[in-house]
Design a protein around this motif. Structure first.
Motif, PDB file in Angstrom:
ATOM      1  N   MET A 137      92.775 -18.139  38.856  1.00  0.00           N
ATOM      2  CA  MET A 137      94.026 -18.279  39.480  1.00  0.00           C
ATOM      3  C   MET A 137      93.837 -18.879  40.997  1.00  0.00           C
ATOM      4  SD  MET A 137      96.668 -15.147  40.222  1.00  0.00           S
ATOM      5  CE  MET A 137      97.720 -15.200  41.700  1.00  0.00           C
ATOM      6  N   GLN A 138      94.632 -19.722  41.268  1.00  0.00           N
ATOM      7  CA  GLN A 138      94.584 -20.768  42.357  1.00  0.00           C
ATOM      8  C   GLN A 138      95.060 -19.616  43.687  1.00  0.00           C
ATOM      9  OE1 GLN A 138      97.088 -24.010  41.615  1.00  0.00           O
ATOM     10  NE2 GLN A 138      98.571 -23.070  43.018  1.00  0.00           N
ATOM     11  N   ASN A 139      94.428 -19.982  44.929  1.00  0.00           N
ATOM     12  CA  ASN A 139      94.925 -19.225  46.168  1.00  0.00           C
ATOM     13  C   ASN A 139      96.265 -19.687  46.250  1.00  0.00           C
ATOM     14  OD1 ASN A 139      92.424 -18.219  46.486  1.00  0.00           O
ATOM     15  ND2 ASN A 139      91.716 -19.803  47.885  1.00  0.00           N
ATOM     16  N   GLN A 140      97.049 -18.714  46.698  1.00  0.00           N
ATOM     17  CA  GLN A 140      98.530 -18.745  47.207  1.00  0.00           C
ATOM     18  C   GLN A 140      98.522 -19.323  48.579  1.00  0.00           C
ATOM     19  OE1 GLN A 140     100.474 -15.168  45.872  1.00  0.00           O
ATOM     20  NE2 GLN A 140     100.845 -16.171  43.643  1.00  0.00           N
ATOM     21  N   ARG A 141      99.522 -20.032  48.809  1.00  0.00           N
ATOM     22  CA  ARG A 141      99.688 -20.959  50.205  1.00  0.00           C
ATOM     23  C   ARG A 141     100.444 -19.508  50.974  1.00  0.00           C
ATOM     24  NH1 ARG A 141     101.938 -26.389  52.383  1.00  0.00           N
ATOM     25  NH2 ARG A 141     102.083 -25.702  54.611  1.00  0.00           N
ATOM     26  N   TYR A 142     101.287 -18.834  50.719  1.00  0.00           N
ATOM     27  CA  TYR A 142     102.098 -17.920  51.111  1.00  0.00           C
ATOM     28  C   TYR A 142     101.814 -16.302  50.872  1.00  0.00           C
ATOM     29  CZ  TYR A 142     104.586 -22.153  52.436  1.00  0.00           C
ATOM     30  OH  TYR A 142     105.041 -23.445  52.740  1.00  0.00           O
ATOM     31  N   ALA A 143     101.646 -15.640  52.196  1.00  0.00           N
ATOM     32  CA  ALA A 143     101.138 -14.562  51.983  1.00  0.00           C
ATOM     33  C   ALA A 143     101.815 -13.529  52.854  1.00  0.00           C
ATOM     34  CB  ALA A 143      99.466 -14.144  52.091  1.00  0.00           C
ATOM     35  N   LEU A 144     101.775 -12.155  52.646  1.00  0.00           N
ATOM     36  CA  LEU A 144     102.461 -11.028  53.688  1.00  0.00           C
ATOM     37  C   LEU A 144     101.434 -10.718  54.567  1.00  0.00           C
ATOM     38  CD1 LEU A 144     104.280  -8.779  50.822  1.00  0.00           C
ATOM     39  CD2 LEU A 144     105.337 -10.621  52.334  1.00  0.00           C
ATOM     40  N   GLN A 145     102.185 -10.394  55.555  1.00  0.00           N
ATOM     41  CA  GLN A 145     101.457  -9.702  56.881  1.00  0.00           C
ATOM     42  C   GLN A 145     102.151  -8.725  57.535  1.00  0.00           C
ATOM     43  OE1 GLN A 145      99.776 -12.339  59.820  1.00  0.00           O
ATOM     44  NE2 GLN A 145      99.828 -10.852  61.382  1.00  0.00           N
ATOM     45  N   LYS A 146     101.730  -7.473  57.640  1.00  0.00           N
ATOM     46  CA  LYS A 146     102.571  -6.448  58.019  1.00  0.00           C
ATOM     47  C   LYS A 146     102.753  -6.601  59.598  1.00  0.00           C
ATOM     48  CE  LYS A 146     103.668  -1.725  57.690  1.00  0.00           C
ATOM     49  NZ  LYS A 146     105.129  -1.605  57.320  1.00  0.00           N
ATOM     50  N   ASN A 147     103.920  -6.153  59.975  1.00  0.00           N
ATOM     51  CA  ASN A 147     104.407  -6.465  61.404  1.00  0.00           C
ATOM     52  C   ASN A 147     104.467  -5.144  62.036  1.00  0.00           C
ATOM     53  OD1 ASN A 147     105.195  -7.859  63.448  1.00  0.00           O
ATOM     54  ND2 ASN A 147     106.663  -9.239  62.504  1.00  0.00           N
ATOM     55  N   LEU A 148     105.698  -4.914  62.654  1.00  0.00           N
ATOM     56  CA  LEU A 148     106.054  -3.691  63.244  1.00  0.00           C
ATOM     57  C   LEU A 148     106.607  -2.745  62.303  1.00  0.00           C
ATOM     58  CD1 LEU A 148     107.294  -5.293  66.717  1.00  0.00           C
ATOM     59  CD2 LEU A 148     105.010  -4.344  66.247  1.00  0.00           C
ATOM     60  N   ASN A 149     105.977  -1.648  62.468  1.00  0.00           N
ATOM     61  CA  ASN A 149     106.715  -0.386  61.681  1.00  0.00           C
ATOM     62  C   ASN A 149     107.098  -0.681  60.262  1.00  0.00           C
ATOM     63  OD1 ASN A 149     106.783   1.273  63.961  1.00  0.00           O
ATOM     64  ND2 ASN A 149     108.858   0.172  64.692  1.00  0.00           N
ATOM     65  N   ILE A 150     108.225  -1.278  59.740  1.00  0.00           N
ATOM     66  CA  ILE A 150     108.836  -1.225  58.588  1.00  0.00           C
ATOM     67  C   ILE A 150     108.702  -3.066  58.348  1.00  0.00           C
ATOM     68  CG2 ILE A 150     109.830   0.816  58.107  1.00  0.00           C
ATOM     69  CD1 ILE A 150     112.591  -0.539  58.447  1.00  0.00           C
ATOM     70  N   TYR A 151     108.329  -3.607  59.301  1.00  0.00           N
ATOM     71  CA  TYR A 151     108.932  -5.076  59.109  1.00  0.00           C
ATOM     72  C   TYR A 151     107.666  -5.996  58.432  1.00  0.00           C
ATOM     73  CZ  TYR A 151     113.134  -3.966  61.244  1.00  0.00           C
ATOM     74  OH  TYR A 151     114.310  -3.236  61.555  1.00  0.00           O
ATOM     75  N   TRP A 152     107.716  -7.129  58.135  1.00  0.00           N
ATOM     76  CA  TRP A 152     106.843  -7.839  57.632  1.00  0.00           C
ATOM     77  C   TRP A 152     107.166  -9.572  58.053  1.00  0.00           C
ATOM     78  CZ3 TRP A 152     102.639  -6.066  54.410  1.00  0.00           C
ATOM     79  CH2 TRP A 152     102.772  -4.756  54.000  1.00  0.00           C
ATOM     80  N   THR A 153     105.998 -10.069  58.026  1.00  0.00           N
ATOM     81  CA  THR A 153     106.059 -11.537  58.187  1.00  0.00           C
ATOM     82  C   THR A 153     105.306 -12.351  57.153  1.00  0.00           C
ATOM     83  OG1 THR A 153     105.604 -10.907  60.691  1.00  0.00           O
ATOM     84  CG2 THR A 153     105.144 -13.258  59.799  1.00  0.00           C
ATOM     85  N   VAL A 154     105.987 -13.387  56.921  1.00  0.00           N
ATOM     86  CA  VAL A 154     105.339 -14.295  55.668  1.00  0.00           C
ATOM     87  C   VAL A 154     104.587 -15.342  56.372  1.00  0.00           C
ATOM     88  CG1 VAL A 154     105.919 -16.064  54.067  1.00  0.00           C
ATOM     89  CG2 VAL A 154     107.385 -13.923  54.401  1.00  0.00           C
ATOM     90  N   ILE A 155     103.181 -15.529  55.883  1.00  0.00           N
ATOM     91  CA  ILE A 155     102.267 -16.210  56.751  1.00  0.00           C
ATOM     92  C   ILE A 155     101.881 -17.258  55.703  1.00  0.00           C
ATOM     93  CG2 ILE A 155      99.885 -16.436  57.498  1.00  0.00           C
ATOM     94  CD1 ILE A 155     101.678 -14.841  59.311  1.00  0.00           C
TER      95      ILE A 155
END
Length: 71
Positions: A1-19
């Motif tokens: 399986m190839q690496n995916q360009r976009y990933a999740l990163q935990k942010n503050l409390n209940i929020y997330w960032t797409v990296i």
């Protein structure tokens, strides 16, 4: 399986960032930073962006294959 360009990163409390793993920065969509998302929003966005990226990479090869079959 190839690496995916976009990933999740935990942010503050209940929020997330797409990296964007290529630039190692927060992903931008239509000029908006994909930050402070719920887990459901972030997961859906990561899946959509990775699917679009995959299709963009595969599309030229598929067109080339189709064009060769027509000749």
């Amino acid at each position: 399986m190839q690496n995916q360009r976009y990933a999740l990163q935990k942010n503050l409390n209940i929020y997330w960032t797409v990296i964007d793993t290529v630039s190692d920065r927060k992903a931008l969509v239509d000029g908006f930073v994909m930050d402070m998302l719920t887990v459901d929003e972030a997961e859906e966005l990561v899946n959509t962006l990775n699917r679009a990226e995959s299709h963009a990479i595969l599309a030229p090869a598929q067109r080339e294959h189709r064009d060769r079959r027509r000749q």
